[in-house]
Scaffold this motif. Structure first.
Motif, PDB file in Angstrom:
ATOM      1  N   GLY A 117      36.158  37.932  53.902  1.00 41.61           N
ATOM      2  CA  GLY A 117      36.836  37.521  52.669  1.00 41.61           C
ATOM      3  C   GLY A 117      36.756  38.559  51.556  1.00 41.61           C
ATOM      4  O   GLY A 117      36.674  38.213  50.374  1.00 41.61           O
ATOM      5  N   SER A 118      36.822  39.828  51.938  1.00 44.01           N
ATOM      6  CA  SER A 118      36.667  40.900  50.945  1.00 44.01           C
ATOM      7  C   SER A 118      37.882  41.045  50.033  1.00 44.01           C
ATOM      8  O   SER A 118      37.873  41.872  49.127  1.00 44.01           O
ATOM      9  N   TYR A 119      38.933  40.257  50.293  1.00 47.19           N
ATOM     10  CA  TYR A 119      40.150  40.345  49.477  1.00 47.19           C
ATOM     11  C   TYR A 119      40.120  39.331  48.339  1.00 47.19           C
ATOM     12  O   TYR A 119      41.001  39.297  47.500  1.00 47.19           O
ATOM     13  N   LYS A 120      39.080  38.460  48.333  1.00 48.79           N
ATOM     14  CA  LYS A 120      39.049  37.385  47.337  1.00 48.79           C
ATOM     15  C   LYS A 120      38.529  37.890  45.999  1.00 48.79           C
ATOM     16  O   LYS A 120      37.863  38.911  45.932  1.00 48.79           O
ATOM     17  N   ALA A 121      38.819  37.126  44.956  1.00 52.19           N
ATOM     18  CA  ALA A 121      38.435  37.496  43.596  1.00 52.19           C
ATOM     19  C   ALA A 121      36.958  37.907  43.555  1.00 52.19           C
ATOM     20  O   ALA A 121      36.140  37.249  44.184  1.00 52.19           O
ATOM     21  N   PRO A 122      36.612  38.981  42.867  1.00 54.57           N
ATOM     22  CA  PRO A 122      37.484  39.820  42.029  1.00 54.57           C
ATOM     23  C   PRO A 122      37.981  41.070  42.753  1.00 54.57           C
ATOM     24  O   PRO A 122      38.177  42.100  42.122  1.00 54.57           O
ATOM     25  N   ARG A 123      38.171  40.979  44.062  1.00 53.58           N
ATOM     26  CA  ARG A 123      38.506  42.194  44.819  1.00 53.58           C
ATOM     27  C   ARG A 123      39.969  42.233  45.264  1.00 53.58           C
ATOM     28  O   ARG A 123      40.309  42.945  46.204  1.00 53.58           O
ATOM     29  N   GLU A 124      40.857  41.480  44.594  1.00 56.67           N
ATOM     30  CA  GLU A 124      42.272  41.448  45.004  1.00 56.67           C
ATOM     31  C   GLU A 124      42.916  42.836  44.942  1.00 56.67           C
ATOM     32  O   GLU A 124      43.597  43.258  45.872  1.00 56.67           O
ATOM     33  N   LEU A 320      47.936  38.342  50.543  1.00 62.73           N
ATOM     34  CA  LEU A 320      46.858  37.554  51.155  1.00 62.73           C
ATOM     35  C   LEU A 320      45.865  36.955  50.152  1.00 62.73           C
ATOM     36  O   LEU A 320      45.482  35.792  50.300  1.00 62.73           O
ATOM     37  N   PRO A 321      45.434  37.716  49.113  1.00 65.65           N
ATOM     38  CA  PRO A 321      44.452  37.135  48.187  1.00 65.65           C
ATOM     39  C   PRO A 321      44.907  35.812  47.576  1.00 65.65           C
ATOM     40  O   PRO A 321      44.078  34.998  47.184  1.00 65.65           O
ATOM     41  N   TRP A 322      46.217  35.577  47.511  1.00 66.84           N
ATOM     42  CA  TRP A 322      46.705  34.342  46.905  1.00 66.84           C
ATOM     43  C   TRP A 322      47.141  33.319  47.948  1.00 66.84           C
ATOM     44  O   TRP A 322      47.518  32.213  47.606  1.00 66.84           O
ATOM     45  N   LEU A 323      47.109  33.719  49.211  1.00 63.60           N
ATOM     46  CA  LEU A 323      47.454  32.770  50.275  1.00 63.60           C
ATOM     47  C   LEU A 323      46.227  31.987  50.712  1.00 63.60           C
ATOM     48  O   LEU A 323      46.297  30.808  51.021  1.00 63.60           O
ATOM     49  N   ASP A 324      45.092  32.694  50.745  1.00 62.19           N
ATOM     50  CA  ASP A 324      43.857  32.032  51.149  1.00 62.19           C
ATOM     51  C   ASP A 324      43.298  31.271  49.951  1.00 62.19           C
ATOM     52  O   ASP A 324      42.912  31.859  48.946  1.00 62.19           O
ATOM     53  N   THR A 325      43.257  29.927  50.078  1.00 58.58           N
ATOM     54  CA  THR A 325      42.873  29.103  48.927  1.00 58.58           C
ATOM     55  C   THR A 325      41.376  28.773  48.911  1.00 58.58           C
ATOM     56  O   THR A 325      40.909  28.086  48.001  1.00 58.58           O
ATOM     57  N   ALA A 326      40.627  29.241  49.918  1.00 59.82           N
ATOM     58  CA  ALA A 326      39.218  28.856  50.020  1.00 59.82           C
ATOM     59  C   ALA A 326      38.375  29.487  48.917  1.00 59.82           C
ATOM     60  O   ALA A 326      38.649  30.585  48.457  1.00 59.82           O
ATOM     61  N   LYS A 327      37.342  28.746  48.505  1.00 55.63           N
ATOM     62  CA  LYS A 327      36.418  29.281  47.499  1.00 55.63           C
ATOM     63  C   LYS A 327      35.357  30.158  48.157  1.00 55.63           C
ATOM     64  O   LYS A 327      34.836  31.083  47.549  1.00 55.63           O
ATOM     65  N   VAL A 328      35.024  29.825  49.410  1.00 56.98           N
ATOM     66  CA  VAL A 328      33.983  30.559  50.131  1.00 56.98           C
ATOM     67  C   VAL A 328      34.584  31.821  50.744  1.00 56.98           C
ATOM     68  O   VAL A 328      35.646  31.766  51.346  1.00 56.98           O
ATOM     69  N   ARG A 329      33.903  32.973  50.570  1.00 55.16           N
ATOM     70  CA  ARG A 329      34.462  34.230  51.055  1.00 55.16           C
ATOM     71  C   ARG A 329      34.247  34.405  52.559  1.00 55.16           C
ATOM     72  O   ARG A 329      35.190  34.529  53.329  1.00 55.16           O
ATOM     73  N   SER A 330      32.978  34.442  52.959  1.00 57.49           N
ATOM     74  CA  SER A 330      32.672  34.859  54.326  1.00 57.49           C
ATOM     75  C   SER A 330      32.993  33.767  55.338  1.00 57.49           C
ATOM     76  O   SER A 330      32.688  32.590  55.139  1.00 57.49           O
ATOM     77  N   MET A 331      33.593  34.165  56.461  1.00 56.07           N
ATOM     78  CA  MET A 331      33.910  33.199  57.515  1.00 56.07           C
ATOM     79  C   MET A 331      32.658  32.746  58.260  1.00 56.07           C
ATOM     80  O   MET A 331      32.731  31.840  59.076  1.00 56.07           O
ATOM     81  N   ARG A 332      31.513  33.346  57.973  1.00 54.61           N
ATOM     82  CA  ARG A 332      30.262  32.840  58.534  1.00 54.61           C
ATOM     83  C   ARG A 332      30.034  31.390  58.114  1.00 54.61           C
ATOM     84  O   ARG A 332      29.378  30.628  58.807  1.00 54.61           O
ATOM     85  N   PHE A 333      30.560  31.052  56.936  1.00 56.09           N
ATOM     86  CA  PHE A 333      30.364  29.691  56.425  1.00 56.09           C
ATOM     87  C   PHE A 333      31.629  28.856  56.515  1.00 56.09           C
ATOM     88  O   PHE A 333      31.728  27.809  55.900  1.00 56.09           O
ATOM     89  N   ARG A 334      32.608  29.391  57.271  1.00 57.03           N
ATOM     90  CA  ARG A 334      33.868  28.655  57.450  1.00 57.03           C
ATOM     91  C   ARG A 334      34.108  28.483  58.955  1.00 57.03           C
ATOM     92  O   ARG A 334      34.904  29.224  59.550  1.00 57.03           O
ATOM     93  N   PRO A 335      33.445  27.503  59.580  1.00 59.04           N
ATOM     94  CA  PRO A 335      33.471  27.409  61.053  1.00 59.04           C
ATOM     95  C   PRO A 335      34.866  27.227  61.641  1.00 59.04           C
ATOM     96  O   PRO A 335      35.172  27.800  62.683  1.00 59.04           O
TER      97      PRO A 335
END
Lengths: 430, 184
Positions: A117-124, A320-335
């Protein structure tokens, strides 16, 4: 992120310098950049990519000293580099294989960014600059592949510039303007050479922005939570210079394997034939790093729609940064998302496989049926064609970005995030 | 800039400042435009490239069922002496069902005697998909088949199946004698 400078010049000359042009201070601050302490080897590809760019520029400048951008001489001049120029075989091989290695590294770097999730805020913007670099790399790779003026060079250039001809109304004029003539010819080769020389420096400038952005917002990390205290970080040097250095050494071994033992494995045999505008090779394929996009292009029967989808596959990365609506960045916590990500990764390979094969050939054979051909009964295989398979891949590719990521962000129940990077390390979670 | 003192009679005149803004902006706009024009235009086909745009082809040497391939503007031109079977096949096609509806007749220019001779087909041998060169006497319609992305053309060079949007192009050509064609 960088904070106030902690550099204190020790020597008189360094003090003199620091008052006039604080370039040593800039370098020291740069190397001491506080990085999250839990970065894994997937984070080494930034360093590897910088090395790739430097290697391509260095070998490219040398090749340009021996290469002749003219339709009658280009092919021979490349062969001369490989046979007659001292160590030309090495430099040409490093440059050609280097392009493939560059793309290999950039794809791993991008998939890593997707996963954590390296594209999520603040890294857009950091991500978008990265996408721009990727786009410039694709242009540079395409232009460079034209220069040896083999059959694949010529016909690849014809097909790609043909994309512009598909634009309604202005297409044909635009295409002629790009080619400098009615078809791919000497004016085309000369401008492609000029632009191929220019673009790497544009990439270098974009890389500077990319690095600036990462130094401003700080690196993401495998658990995707923000750095909270100084304990969560380590200075970039010596910790990550060493880690990156080791990764670069391993990467260079793979690079060397191709350069010395498999210099042509990633290319195409047809490019050892001189370009012939009167004869199309039986099977035009781009370099491996463009194959998934080529499969998307051929997945639809309509010319313009195929081009729109192909470019759309890259445009979707920018938003992509605006398509992914999740608050959590890393997919380690998004099973759940993680599983769909692995399918996405698999589909990218499937698309690459489709791109390398003829659309009407069978990807999978289900059985045989007997058909009548000229009065004889012939057994014909039935199954799924590459065209059908590439359609499945294309639907999943766009579905992942435009449907799964927005929706999963809303409905997915994520795992509990650790309190801090340091605590996660002590608990064995990072 | 350092002298901020304004004496009587030297009031700051807003219209003078406007003049500087507007004239500088206007000069910049005109300058950028007139600089961009040659920078963009130099990319277009040069005069010598455009001058080499026409050729003459002698069609008397072609036998029935043979095809001549001539380079014109960097692209091949197919000159095909069609067999009666091929002409009949092209004639029999229902125009309404075609992707790019065109009669076989419409794809010919009058010969030197003013009549249409449907045996000599002159056509730019470039697939209208992405510019590959189709293979002759191939494909589902025994016309041309493009190996790049699988477009099938009939014996008149019309698109019948596959991704190409248009029929293969008929170039501008005229008969300058009974046996010589000028293309371009």
């Amino acid at each position: 992120m960088s904070g106030p400078s902690t550099y204190e010049p020790k020597y008189a000359a360094a003090k003199w310098m620091d008052k006039r042009l604080p370039i040593i201070r800039m370098g020291v601050d740069f190397m001491g950049f506080p990085s999250p302490r839990n970065l894994n080897y997937w984070y080494a590809f930034g360093g590897i990519l910088s090395l790739c760019l430097m290697s391509q520029i260095l070998t490219g400048i040398i090749l340009a000293m021996h290469y002749t951008p003219h339709v009658d001489m280009a092919f021979d001049s490349v062969q001369r580099i490989r046979r007659d120029v001292p160590f030309g075989w090495l430099l040409q091989s490093m440059h050609a294989v280097g392009a493939s290695m560059f793309f290999l590294a950039v794809y791993i770097h991008m998939f890593r960014g997707l996963f954590y999730g390296s594209y999520k805020a603040p890294r857009e913007l950091l991500w978008i600059i990265g996408c721009a670099i990727y786009l410039a790399m694709m242009a540079t790779g395409f232009l460079g592949y034209t220069l040896p003026w083999g059959q694949m060079s010529f016909w690849g250039a014809t097909v790609i510039t043909g994309f512009f001809g598909a634009i309604p109304f202005v297409g044909e004029s635009l295409q002629q303007w790009l080619l400098g003539g009615y078809s791919v010819g000497n004016p085309t080769l000369q401008r492609f050479f000029s632009l191929h020389y220019l673009l790497p420096f544009v990439i270098a400038a974009l890389v500077a922005l990319h690095v600036w952005a990462v130094h401003h917002v700080g690196q993401n990390n495998p658990i995707g939570i923000d750095v909270k205290t100084k304990e969560d970080t380590l200075p970039f040097h010596p910790f990550y210079t060493m880690k990156d250095g080791f990764a670069i050494a391993v990467f260079l071994m793979i690079f060397a394997l191709f350069v010395f033992y498999l210099p042509d494995a990633l290319g195409h045999a047809d490019n050892y034939q001189r370009a012939d505008p009167m004869k199309t090779p039986p099977h035009i394929v781009p370099e491996w790093y463009f194959l998934p996009f080529y499969a998307i292009l051929r997945a639809v029967p309509d010319k313009l729609l195929g081009i729109i989808l192909m470019f759309g596959a890259i445009v979707v990365l920018f938003v992509l940064p605006w398509l992914d609506t999740a608050k959590v960045r890393s997919m380690r916590f998004r099973p759940t998302t993680r599983r769909f990500f692995y399918i996405f990764l698999f589909m990218c390979f499937i698309l690459g496989w489709c791109g390398g094969n003829s659309p009407d050939d069978l990807a999978f054979t289900f059985g045989h049926k007997n058909v009548m051909v000229d009065g004889h009964e012939v057994s014909e295989a039935i199954g799924m064609t590459f065209k059908t398979l590439s359609r499945i891949g294309t639907i999943y590719y766009f579905g992942f970005f435009l449907f799964l990521l927005p929706v999963l962000g809303w409905i997915e129940k994520t795992k509990k995030l650790p309190d801090s990077i340091t605590k996660a390390i002590h608990d064995g979670e990072a | 800039m350092s002298d901020t003192h304004i004496s009587d009679g030297e009031h700051e005149d807003p219209s003078r400042r406007d003049f500087i803004y507007i004239s500088t902006a206007a000069a910049a706009a005109v300058g950028a435009g007139s600089l961009a024009w040659p920078l963009v235009s130099q990319m277009s086909a040069a005069s010598d490239t455009r001058a080499a745009g026409s050729i003459e082809i002698d069609v008397s040497k072609i036998e029935e069922g043979q095809q001549l391939k001539v380079l014109w503007r960097g692209k091949p031109v197919f000159v095909r002496y069609r067999t009666q079977k091929e002409i009949d096949a092209a004639d029999a096609v229902e125009i309404d069902g075609l992707r790019d509806p065109e009669t076989d007749e419409a794809r010919f220019r009058p010969a030197f005697d003013g009549k249409i001779h449907k045996n000599i087909l002159v056509m730019v041998g470039v697939c209208t998909h992405f510019g590959c060169i189709p293979v002759g006497e191939a494909g589902d319609f025994d016309g041309w088949y493009c190996p790049c992305h699988g477009s099938h053309y009939d014996t008149s060079g019309r698109i019948r199946k596959g991704p190409a949007p248009k029929n293969m192009v008929i170039p501008e050509y005229t008969y300058i004698s009974d046996t010589v064609i000028k293309v371009g």
